[in-house]
Design an enzyme around this catalytic site. Structure first.
Site, PDB file in Angstrom:
ATOM      1  N   GLU A  19       0.839  -1.206   0.000  1.00 57.37           N
ATOM      2  CA  GLU A  19       0.000   0.000   0.000  1.00 57.37           C
ATOM      3  C   GLU A  19       0.875   1.258   0.000  1.00 57.37           C
ATOM      4  O   GLU A  19       0.601   2.224  -0.723  1.00 57.37           O
ATOM      5  CB  GLU A  19      -0.899  -0.008   1.234  1.00 57.37           C
ATOM      6  CG  GLU A  19      -1.746   1.246   1.398  1.00 57.37           C
ATOM      7  CD  GLU A  19      -2.239   1.414   2.818  1.00 57.37           C
ATOM      8  OE1 GLU A  19      -2.548   2.560   3.202  1.00 57.37           O
ATOM      9  OE2 GLU A  19      -2.303   0.413   3.556  1.00 57.37           O
ATOM     10  N   ASP A  25       0.793   3.856  -3.121  1.00 60.19           N
ATOM     11  CA  ASP A  25       0.437   5.256  -2.941  1.00 60.19           C
ATOM     12  C   ASP A  25       1.427   6.151  -3.679  1.00 60.19           C
ATOM     13  O   ASP A  25       1.033   7.132  -4.332  1.00 60.19           O
ATOM     14  CB  ASP A  25       0.413   5.588  -1.451  1.00 60.19           C
ATOM     15  CG  ASP A  25       0.130   7.051  -1.186  1.00 60.19           C
ATOM     16  OD1 ASP A  25      -1.010   7.484  -1.412  1.00 60.19           O
ATOM     17  OD2 ASP A  25       1.055   7.767  -0.758  1.00 60.19           O
ATOM     18  N   ASP A  65      -7.233   0.995   0.285  1.00 55.99           N
ATOM     19  CA  ASP A  65      -5.857   0.561   0.558  1.00 55.99           C
ATOM     20  C   ASP A  65      -5.472  -0.622  -0.319  1.00 55.99           C
ATOM     21  O   ASP A  65      -4.343  -0.698  -0.832  1.00 55.99           O
ATOM     22  CB  ASP A  65      -5.708   0.171   2.030  1.00 55.99           C
ATOM     23  CG  ASP A  65      -5.809   1.369   2.968  1.00 55.99           C
ATOM     24  OD1 ASP A  65      -5.735   2.511   2.481  1.00 55.99           O
ATOM     25  OD2 ASP A  65      -5.972   1.152   4.184  1.00 55.99           O
ATOM     26  N   GLU A 119      -4.520   0.464  -3.844  1.00 55.98           N
ATOM     27  CA  GLU A 119      -3.137   0.937  -3.933  1.00 55.98           C
ATOM     28  C   GLU A 119      -2.161  -0.235  -3.896  1.00 55.98           C
ATOM     29  O   GLU A 119      -1.132  -0.215  -4.594  1.00 55.98           O
ATOM     30  CB  GLU A 119      -2.843   1.906  -2.789  1.00 55.98           C
ATOM     31  CG  GLU A 119      -3.573   3.237  -2.925  1.00 55.98           C
ATOM     32  CD  GLU A 119      -3.234   4.216  -1.825  1.00 55.98           C
ATOM     33  OE1 GLU A 119      -3.207   5.423  -2.096  1.00 55.98           O
ATOM     34  OE2 GLU A 119      -2.998   3.770  -0.681  1.00 55.98           O
TER      35      GLU A 119
END
Length: 227
Positions: free
Chosen positions: A43, A47, A116, A119
């Site tokens: 994650e 991101d 989440d 990502e």
């Protein structure tokens, strides 16, 4: 997993990377003896990849926009709500690995968990196929589907606007009520209404309770402005 790969439009060289993107921390904690790790590190990487791809896209598309406007649009594009919608379009919730408690608590539909995981999937594609593969996926499921008018609309906080309008007069009370929730888990539609002093002034729908309340507030604003 093959169905998910088809939805992603990407076939993994190492499918374990995709599996790793779907391990929630609650599942990993319950299966430590198997050496399973949560998707939290993925994650973190996803991101960053999403931020880079989105920034590059906006920088090239809008050569005349100042930094502040670019930052504002990027924030709207990569917000939890946007990523939640991506997860729903991919039916990502059906593939998550959750611990028993998180499963019982409705984690498979929780917007933050789905965002989440989205990502994490971006990161898995990046590690498996490189930046261009990740870029192609992000454009396909997010950037190419967004109209900037929609992005700017999403950034408006209609609940705050309605509250500020109502507070111009004393003894005014706003209340939001969930009217209904329908549809399959991966594409659920919520309907909410807003009441002013106990009287309904607006109703709206969305793919989350928050989104439905914002839509109801938007309708409520229109009612008060007309009135």
């Amino acid at each position: 997993m093959r169905t998910l790969e088809e939805r992603l439009g990407y076939t993994f060289r190492d499918r374990k990377r995709l599996e790793g993107a779907l391990y929630h921390s609650s599942y990993a904690n319950e299966h430590r003896s198997l050496g399973i790790h949560s998707n939290e590190r993925l994650e973190f990487l996803g991101d960053a990849v999403l931020g880079l791809v989105t920034a590059d896209y906006l920088f090239r598309k809008h050569p005349d926009l100042p930094e502040g406007d670019l930052t504002r649009i990027r924030a709207a594009l990569v917000c939890e709500e946007s990523l939640h919608e991506v997860a729903q379009s991919l039916d990502l919730g059906s593939y998550l690995k959750l611990g028993k408690g998180e499963e019982a608590g409705g984690g498979r539909q929780r917007a933050s968990i789905l965002a989440d995981a989205t990502e994490s999937v971006f990161a898995a594609v990046y590690l498996d196929g490189g930046l261009e593969a990740a870029r192609a996926l992000i454009h396909r499921v997010l950037l190419d589907k967004e109209r900037e008018t929609d992005v700017e609309e999403r950034r408006r906080d209609y609940k705050t606007e309605l509250q500020e309008l109502v507070q111009r007069r004393s003894n005014q009370t706003l209340q939001y009520e969930l009217v209904s929730a329908s549809g399959p888990d991966h594409a659920k539609v919520f309907t909410s209404r807003v009441l002013l002093n106990g009287q309904p002034i607006g109703k709206g729908q969305g793919h989350s309770k928050k989104e439905a309340e914002q839509a109801a507030a938007h309708a409520g604003l229109a009612t008060l402005i007309r009135g």
